[in-house]
Write an enzyme that holds these catalytic residues in place. Sequence first.
Site, PDB file in Angstrom:
ATOM      1  N   HIS A   1      46.959  -6.446  10.957  1.00  0.00           N
ATOM      2  CA  HIS A   1      46.273  -5.836  12.097  1.00  0.00           C
ATOM      3  C   HIS A   1      45.543  -4.592  11.616  1.00  0.00           C
ATOM      4  O   HIS A   1      46.036  -3.862  10.759  1.00  0.00           O
ATOM      5  CB  HIS A   1      47.280  -5.437  13.191  1.00  0.00           C
ATOM      6  CG  HIS A   1      46.621  -5.232  14.521  1.00  0.00           C
ATOM      7  ND1 HIS A   1      46.010  -4.047  14.848  1.00  0.00           N
ATOM      8  CD2 HIS A   1      46.446  -6.062  15.564  1.00  0.00           C
ATOM      9  CE1 HIS A   1      45.497  -4.163  16.076  1.00  0.00           C
ATOM     10  NE2 HIS A   1      45.747  -5.368  16.521  1.00  0.00           N
TER      11      HIS A   1
ATOM     12  N   ASP B   1      49.156 -12.629  18.144  1.00  0.00           N
ATOM     13  CA  ASP B   1      48.781 -14.052  18.124  1.00  0.00           C
ATOM     14  C   ASP B   1      49.805 -14.944  17.443  1.00  0.00           C
ATOM     15  O   ASP B   1      49.681 -16.165  17.473  1.00  0.00           O
ATOM     16  CB  ASP B   1      47.415 -14.203  17.416  1.00  0.00           C
ATOM     17  CG  ASP B   1      46.318 -13.560  18.228  1.00  0.00           C
ATOM     18  OD1 ASP B   1      45.588 -12.715  17.685  1.00  0.00           O
ATOM     19  OD2 ASP B   1      46.230 -13.863  19.428  1.00  0.00           O
TER      20      ASP B   1
END
Length: 428
Positions: A307, A364
């Site tokens: 991320h 996700d």
Amino acid sequence: MSEKATLEINGEKYEFPIVKGTENEVAIDIKTLRSATGGVITIDPGYKNTGSCESAITFLDGEKGILRYRGYSIEELADKADFLEVAYLLIFGELPSQEELDKFHSDIKENSVVDDDVKKILDAFPKSAHPMGVLSSLTAALTAFNPSSVDVESEEDMYNSIVRIMGKFPVLVSWAMRKKHGLPLEYGDDNLGYVENVLRMMFKNPNREYEQNPILIDALDKLLILHADHEQNCSTSTVRITGSSHAGLFVSLASGISALWGPLHGGANQAVLEMLEAIKEDGGDTKKYMAKAKDKEDPFRLMGFGHRVYKNFDPRARIIKKAADEVLGDLGVEDPILDIAKGLEKEALEDQYFVDRKLYPNVDFYSGIIYRAMGIPVEMFTVMFALGRLPGWIAQWREMRLRKEPIGRPRQLYIGENYRPFSPIEKR
Ligand code: SDX
């Protein structure tokens, strides 16, 4: 800390104000850099070190794994609020009273019919079309049927655009799915809650009443809350920069949907499931995929990991991982993919490559496992992300317009040819 930052260029010193946010984040205000230095700019591909705006909507602390919407923690909101309440909070800044929430919902219901001619656009798509492309196109097309939603200046006009898209978007989401599966296009039922209505529009079979399942309602409500906003991510920045030209809310959202579609962003939830399926087909050989993810010659990345901001666990991933166990248990679904995901997570968290780069599971990584258990087809996973992100995009667009932010227009560093005279074709 001094209130000024000093930059020295060719022996000249320049001072720039240091600004602080309410969570003590620090920024150098370089608004006057180019004019003060006679043309010097900064450059920062991917904006890894560059703030595009000041915002009061969402706070992230990537090192501590903190996520708050308007000051409320994601953990408390996911546990105690419902999606429409969170949508109101993000857009208008405060948790609504019951009366405010009821009015918001009733205004949304008043605007949840989509012009029948939009179906003609939908019909033009092949069944093989990806629902994200359909959703982006139909969202942009709504402008043609609601022209007053384009040049909005007053808060009242903005509110009317907002309730229009909050009402129509779930219909487009359900139409994108139903078109692909050859099902007649449904409208909602005004007697239902916002999330119940989404489930009914998506799953109602033409030959029987749709029976609501509280497990699915709670799971979808929680997933939509977890996806609702995430400060200046790729798709939100796209919504803000498109909206900064005053192009209108619906097309700004359509541009955000397009950006979200990418597998490095919201498209990752579909890519995670495809990756886990491939590992399952490969006999569960997670080591092969870990090696691929670390091989610089191989474009493969461990989808659902890493991320830009979180260098610790994504708090949403923690909540979704827990919810995956609960939802699959409640639904009585055994999914070997969940075990493969947990095995892969364990391996990655112990692997030096991932540890050194602070790569953790993100939002996700587990969400698709729940969507699949709920009967949502894999090509619809990113559409569900967009449905959750809708209020966040709206909130960010509204903040940008109310703060009268300038049109977004970055500079560049030219590295092309210097001047050269035109040469006629016979001489080339
Ligand atoms: C979302 O921004 C947001 O807030 C987004 C989001 C939201 O709510 O809006 O949180 C939603 O988009 C989550 C991210 C979903 N994407 C994925 O899961 C795709 C896989 N992840 C990566 O592609 C990547 O981690 C990104 C795109 C998420 C972040 O990329 P960055 O910040 O540009 O980091 P990078 O590409 O510079 O990577 C740094 C290093 C590199 O290695 P080195 O060159 O230092 O040797 O880490 C490596 C990368 O190769 N790396 C990975 C990896 N992610 C980063 N290696 C293997 N697998 C991965 N997943």
